[in-house]
Design a protein around this motif. Structure first.
Motif, PDB file in Angstrom:
ATOM      1  N   ASP A  99      42.702  33.161  30.767  1.00  0.00           N
ATOM      2  CA  ASP A  99      41.378  32.820  30.241  1.00  0.00           C
ATOM      3  C   ASP A  99      41.491  32.015  28.954  1.00  0.00           C
ATOM      4  O   ASP A  99      40.750  31.043  28.745  1.00  0.00           O
ATOM      5  CB  ASP A  99      40.553  34.086  30.008  1.00  0.00           C
ATOM      6  CG  ASP A  99      40.209  34.784  31.310  1.00  0.00           C
ATOM      7  OD1 ASP A  99      40.149  34.093  32.347  1.00  0.00           O
ATOM      8  OD2 ASP A  99      40.004  36.009  31.299  1.00  0.00           O
ATOM      9  N   ALA A 104      44.745  38.780  46.792  1.00  0.00           N
ATOM     10  CA  ALA A 104      44.370  38.021  45.594  1.00  0.00           C
ATOM     11  C   ALA A 104      45.359  36.909  45.271  1.00  0.00           C
ATOM     12  O   ALA A 104      45.024  35.973  44.544  1.00  0.00           O
ATOM     13  CB  ALA A 104      44.259  38.955  44.387  1.00  0.00           C
ATOM     14  N   THR A 161      35.752  28.100  43.844  1.00  0.00           N
ATOM     15  CA  THR A 161      35.692  29.411  44.477  1.00  0.00           C
ATOM     16  C   THR A 161      35.060  29.323  45.857  1.00  0.00           C
ATOM     17  O   THR A 161      35.498  29.992  46.808  1.00  0.00           O
ATOM     18  CB  THR A 161      34.900  30.391  43.588  1.00  0.00           C
ATOM     19  OG1 THR A 161      35.479  30.401  42.278  1.00  0.00           O
ATOM     20  CG2 THR A 161      34.936  31.799  44.146  1.00  0.00           C
ATOM     21  N   SER A 185      35.361  34.366  53.626  1.00  0.00           N
ATOM     22  CA  SER A 185      34.880  35.429  52.756  1.00  0.00           C
ATOM     23  C   SER A 185      33.751  34.891  51.901  1.00  0.00           C
ATOM     24  O   SER A 185      33.419  33.705  51.944  1.00  0.00           O
ATOM     25  CB  SER A 185      36.032  35.940  51.879  1.00  0.00           C
ATOM     26  OG  SER A 185      35.641  37.058  51.119  1.00  0.00           O
ATOM     27  N   ALA A 236      31.565  35.525  45.949  1.00  0.00           N
ATOM     28  CA  ALA A 236      31.563  36.642  45.001  1.00  0.00           C
ATOM     29  C   ALA A 236      32.811  37.506  45.175  1.00  0.00           C
ATOM     30  O   ALA A 236      33.434  37.935  44.192  1.00  0.00           O
ATOM     31  CB  ALA A 236      30.305  37.490  45.187  1.00  0.00           C
ATOM     32  N   THR A 237      33.194  37.753  46.426  1.00  0.00           N
ATOM     33  CA  THR A 237      34.389  38.560  46.699  1.00  0.00           C
ATOM     34  C   THR A 237      35.643  37.862  46.185  1.00  0.00           C
ATOM     35  O   THR A 237      36.503  38.483  45.549  1.00  0.00           O
ATOM     36  CB  THR A 237      34.520  38.817  48.214  1.00  0.00           C
ATOM     37  OG1 THR A 237      33.387  39.553  48.654  1.00  0.00           O
ATOM     38  CG2 THR A 237      35.779  39.605  48.525  1.00  0.00           C
ATOM     39  N   ALA A 277      35.812  35.564  43.833  1.00  0.00           N
ATOM     40  CA  ALA A 277      35.762  35.521  42.370  1.00  0.00           C
ATOM     41  C   ALA A 277      36.238  36.843  41.768  1.00  0.00           C
ATOM     42  O   ALA A 277      36.985  36.854  40.778  1.00  0.00           O
ATOM     43  CB  ALA A 277      34.341  35.209  41.908  1.00  0.00           C
ATOM     44  N   GLN A 278      35.833  37.956  42.348  1.00  0.00           N
ATOM     45  CA  GLN A 278      36.268  39.265  41.855  1.00  0.00           C
ATOM     46  C   GLN A 278      37.771  39.437  41.991  1.00  0.00           C
ATOM     47  O   GLN A 278      38.437  39.958  41.078  1.00  0.00           O
ATOM     48  CB  GLN A 278      35.546  40.377  42.625  1.00  0.00           C
ATOM     49  CG  GLN A 278      34.077  40.539  42.253  1.00  0.00           C
ATOM     50  CD  GLN A 278      33.393  41.604  43.099  1.00  0.00           C
ATOM     51  OE1 GLN A 278      33.944  42.082  44.090  1.00  0.00           O
ATOM     52  NE2 GLN A 278      32.180  41.973  42.712  1.00  0.00           N
ATOM     53  N   ARG A 279      38.314  39.005  43.113  1.00  0.00           N
ATOM     54  CA  ARG A 279      39.767  39.114  43.306  1.00  0.00           C
ATOM     55  C   ARG A 279      40.522  38.308  42.260  1.00  0.00           C
ATOM     56  O   ARG A 279      41.549  38.752  41.729  1.00  0.00           O
ATOM     57  CB  ARG A 279      40.142  38.618  44.707  1.00  0.00           C
ATOM     58  CG  ARG A 279      39.687  39.528  45.833  1.00  0.00           C
ATOM     59  CD  ARG A 279      40.025  38.915  47.184  1.00  0.00           C
ATOM     60  NE  ARG A 279      39.444  39.682  48.278  1.00  0.00           N
ATOM     61  CZ  ARG A 279      39.443  39.294  49.542  1.00  0.00           C
ATOM     62  NH1 ARG A 279      39.997  38.128  49.868  1.00  0.00           N
ATOM     63  NH2 ARG A 279      38.898  40.042  50.477  1.00  0.00           N
ATOM     64  N   VAL A 297      39.484  37.363  39.204  1.00  0.00           N
ATOM     65  CA  VAL A 297      39.322  37.974  37.878  1.00  0.00           C
ATOM     66  C   VAL A 297      40.255  39.180  37.736  1.00  0.00           C
ATOM     67  O   VAL A 297      40.933  39.351  36.709  1.00  0.00           O
ATOM     68  CB  VAL A 297      37.854  38.391  37.654  1.00  0.00           C
ATOM     69  CG1 VAL A 297      37.727  39.286  36.419  1.00  0.00           C
ATOM     70  CG2 VAL A 297      36.974  37.153  37.494  1.00  0.00           C
ATOM     71  N   ARG A 298      40.287  40.024  38.748  1.00  0.00           N
ATOM     72  CA  ARG A 298      41.136  41.215  38.685  1.00  0.00           C
ATOM     73  C   ARG A 298      42.617  40.865  38.650  1.00  0.00           C
ATOM     74  O   ARG A 298      43.406  41.512  37.962  1.00  0.00           O
ATOM     75  CB  ARG A 298      40.835  42.124  39.881  1.00  0.00           C
ATOM     76  CG  ARG A 298      39.464  42.803  39.812  1.00  0.00           C
ATOM     77  CD  ARG A 298      39.133  43.497  41.110  1.00  0.00           C
ATOM     78  NE  ARG A 298      37.789  44.071  41.082  1.00  0.00           N
ATOM     79  CZ  ARG A 298      37.110  44.447  42.152  1.00  0.00           C
ATOM     80  NH1 ARG A 298      37.652  44.296  43.362  1.00  0.00           N
ATOM     81  NH2 ARG A 298      35.898  44.964  42.047  1.00  0.00           N
TER      82      ARG A 298
END
Length: 415
Positions: A36, A128, A142, A151, A154-155, A157-159, A161-162
């Motif tokens: 980031d 991920a 994304t 997919s 949103a799914t 994007a979450q992967r 970020v994590r």
């Protein structure tokens, strides 16, 4: 006049962004140790370029300038945040200590291969690794990645970020693994590189069929990997991409319309790429350790060596698909084999195999399965079935040239 000058400089900066931004980001991630923070630094560096290059001129080494500017912007940002967080002050001091030594260097190390291995680290969730690499190394949106993986954005994007948080919190090393550890890490990296190539060779959505920058990047990364590890599967992947890419200019008309393989002008194929690909295929098979990329490259080699579509050795292609299916029992591979069977044994035989795959339900959302069925029905004179299958394909297509091609086929059925 001033507006024209600003537009000129903005275009120059944008050109550098397109050619070098992912290299700059990869190096900033190595230097700053945080995805980031590096992405913020990259953004700040290009803002600085827009402001300073019109006044000072483009630096002799734009990439090094951007890395240096991004790093110092990050240090400044950390200093401001240090008023509220003492850990940020320590990090800023550490980065500042290393800054002088970096500025003395003449060039910026290419860190993208290192970044790929970091994104594909086994400590990260398997679902991920590839999305993270496509986002960070290749700057895919994304939405594009989500489409490739069937997919939701949103799914995905979450992967991502994590995964970035995991790399930071677990202190996953930013490095190419040792030779001893390379083989177990190789499969995911090869898969990522091939996904990048495929997005460039046949974009998942948009107005153009190809994205040359992504295909070229995938080929370049495969060359780097081959230098590092002369593995038969790396040779196979590089050969596969070169053989496919050799047909790039013949795959579309001058106005961007899709041209099928059998209808392409083979004199427009890149013979240098074909020659290099054929040598790599031979070298890969000489190792006597057959893998999925070598087999796919061998299939592409048969097409490359055929003087025209009518004289393609479909018997050999079906045989190669048989071996490939044993290694990787994929419905997409089975579909490709069915199309080859249709060319060898006739449209009716191939159609029976395509129908069996569609009836199994695994390819109902894959537009090429419906397009293949439509084409075989068209060849058999079953116009109503062809029309229905083309319409099913059309409902799933997100790429403009493919959509226009299917629409032309539908119009031809009405003639």
């Amino acid at each position: 006049m001033q507006d024209e000058n600003q537009s000129h400089w903005r275009e120059r900066v944008e050109a550098v962004y397109r050619s070098d931004s992912r290299r700059v980001l990869a190096t900033l991630i190595r230097l700053l140790g945080d995805f980031d923070l590096a992405e913020e630094a990259l953004h700040d560096a290009f803002i600085a370029a827009v402001q300073q290059w019109p006044r000072d001129g483009v630096p002799a080494n734009p990439r090094a300038w951007l890395v240096s500017a991004g790093r110092f912007k990050a240090i400044d940002n950390l200093r401001r945040r240090a008023r509220f967080d003492a850990s940020q002050r320590l990090l800023a001091e550490q980065l500042e200590e290393a800054a002088t030594a970096f500025e003395e260097g003449e060039d910026v190390e290419d860190d993208r291969l290192r970044l790929i291995f970091t994104c594909c680290h086994p400590a990260l969730p398997a679902d991920a690794q590839v999305p993270l690499t496509l986002r960070e190394v290749c700057d895919l949106k994304t939405e594009e990645i989500a489409h490739a993986f069937l997919s939701s954005p949103a799914t995905i994007a979450q992967r991502i970020v994590r995964a970035k948080a995991k790399i930071r919190d677990a202190r996953i090393p930013y490095q190419v693994p040792s030779l001893a550890d390379l083989p177990e890490r190789l499969d995911n990296v090869l898969r990522v590189i091939y996904l990048v190539f495929n997005e460039g060779y046949s974009a998942s959505s948009g107005e153009t069929l190809v994205r040359t920058d992504l295909s070229a990047e995938a080929i370049r990364l495969a060359r780097l990997l081959l230098e590092l590890l002369p593995d038969p599967e790396v040779m196979g992947l590089l050969a596969l991409m070169l053989l496919h890419d050799s047909r790039r200019t013949a795959r579309t008309t001058a106005d961007g319309e899709l041209v099928l393989l059998d209808e392409q002008d083979r004199t427009a194929w890149d013979r240098a790429q074909i020659a290099e690909g054929l040598v790599l295929v031979a070298q890969a098979f000489a190792a006597r350790r057959v893998g999925v990329y070598q087999l796919q490259a061998a299939i592409a080699a048969v097409h490359a060596q055929a003087p025209d579509g009518a004289r393609t050795d479909w018997e050999q292609i079906v045989g190669l698909y048989d071996v490939l299916l044993r290694l990787t029992p994929s419905p997409v591979v089975a579909l490709n084999r069915a199309v080859a069977v249709a060319m060898r044994d006739g449209a009716e035989v191939g159609l029976a195999e395509v129908d069996a795959l569609l009836d199994a339900g695994v390819l109902q959302d894959y537009h090429l399965a419906h397009a293949a069925r439509a084409d075989l029905c068209r060849r058999l004179g079953r116009k109503a079935e062809a029309r229905a299958a083309y319409q099913s394909a059309l409902a799933l297509i997100r790429q403009a040239p493919e959509r226009r091609f299917i629409e032309r086929r539908l119009r031809e059925l009405d003639d």
